[in-house]
Design a protein around this motif. Sequence first.
Motif, PDB file in Angstrom:
ATOM      1  N   UNK A   1      10.374  -1.947  -3.973  1.00 38.50           N
ATOM      2  CA  UNK A   1       9.499  -2.146  -2.823  1.00 38.50           C
ATOM      3  C   UNK A   1       9.417  -0.707  -2.089  1.00 38.50           C
ATOM      4  N   UNK A   2      10.286  -0.050  -1.626  1.00 38.46           N
ATOM      5  CA  UNK A   2      10.368   0.942  -0.905  1.00 38.46           C
ATOM      6  C   UNK A   2      11.718   2.012  -1.162  1.00 38.46           C
ATOM      7  N   UNK A   3      11.444   3.354  -1.132  1.00 44.19           N
ATOM      8  CA  UNK A   3      12.628   4.368  -1.296  1.00 44.19           C
ATOM      9  C   UNK A   3      12.661   5.125   0.023  1.00 44.19           C
ATOM     10  N   UNK A   4      13.566   5.190   0.622  1.00 43.22           N
ATOM     11  CA  UNK A   4      13.628   5.869   1.568  1.00 43.22           C
ATOM     12  C   UNK A   4      15.069   7.057   1.682  1.00 43.22           C
ATOM     13  N   UNK A   5      14.515   8.272   1.884  1.00 40.57           N
ATOM     14  CA  UNK A   5      15.621   9.354   1.671  1.00 40.57           C
ATOM     15  C   UNK A   5      15.807   9.965   2.821  1.00 40.57           C
ATOM     16  N   UNK A   6      16.956  10.616   3.157  1.00 41.87           N
ATOM     17  CA  UNK A   6      17.039  11.208   4.293  1.00 41.87           C
ATOM     18  C   UNK A   6      18.040  12.449   3.914  1.00 41.87           C
ATOM     19  N   UNK A   7      17.535  13.669   4.808  1.00 46.22           N
ATOM     20  CA  UNK A   7      18.552  15.022   4.279  1.00 46.22           C
ATOM     21  C   UNK A   7      19.998  14.624   4.910  1.00 46.22           C
ATOM     22  N   UNK A   8      20.737  15.254   4.230  1.00 47.86           N
ATOM     23  CA  UNK A   8      22.170  15.241   4.450  1.00 47.86           C
ATOM     24  C   UNK A   8      22.555  15.915   5.724  1.00 47.86           C
ATOM     25  N   UNK A   9      22.916  15.254   6.683  1.00 43.54           N
ATOM     26  CA  UNK A   9      22.902  16.051   8.000  1.00 43.54           C
ATOM     27  C   UNK A   9      24.337  16.387   8.456  1.00 43.54           C
ATOM     28  N   UNK A  10      25.273  16.285   7.732  1.00 40.63           N
ATOM     29  CA  UNK A  10      26.778  16.851   7.861  1.00 40.63           C
ATOM     30  C   UNK A  10      27.097  17.983   7.388  1.00 40.63           C
TER      31      UNK A  10
END
Length: 164
Positions: free
Chosen positions: A139-148
Amino acid sequence: MAKLDNVDRGILHELQLDARNRSAQQIADKVDVSASTVRNRIEQLEATGVIEGYHPKIDYETANLPLQVLFVCTAPPTERTEMVDKILDVRGVVDVRETLTGRRNLYVEAVGTGTSDTARITDALHEVGLTIESSAILRQRRVQPFNHFFYTDPYDSEQDTEEE
C-alpha cells in the motif's frame, strides 16, 4: 570499513534528508565546516563506497504503475547471489533485498499495471529457481534517513573534525 567522524556523519545525514536540494554551503553550515571541506568529504565518501549513489524516489502509482507487490522468496544460499542478478533483469522488479536466513532470504519488490504483470513476474521468479513463500500487495512505503550518525564511538579516542 570506513572510519567516519562526526563531520562525515553529519554530511551523510544531511544528504539523506534531501541530497538534491542541499548545497555544500548549506551542509557546511549544519556541520560547522567549510563548503570545500564538505565537497572533499563527499568525494572521499563516494570514492570509498560509503555513498553508493543518488537515486530518485518514484511514486509508481503516479507513474501509471499502480500495483506494487512484495514477494518473499527462498533461494538456495549457495545460488542466491547469482539469482539476484537474474531477478533484477525481470521487467518490473525494482528492489531485491537479501537476508542472512536460510529460508525467506530474498525480498523482491515489483511494480506493474495489473494482474498480468504479477503473473509474468511470478513465473519469471519461479523460472530463476526461487520458491515464493508469500506475496503481498504493498500500500505504502515510508523511508526515513538514519539519524543516529552522531553517536560517540567508545573505540575512537579522538574526534576528527578538522577542516581539510
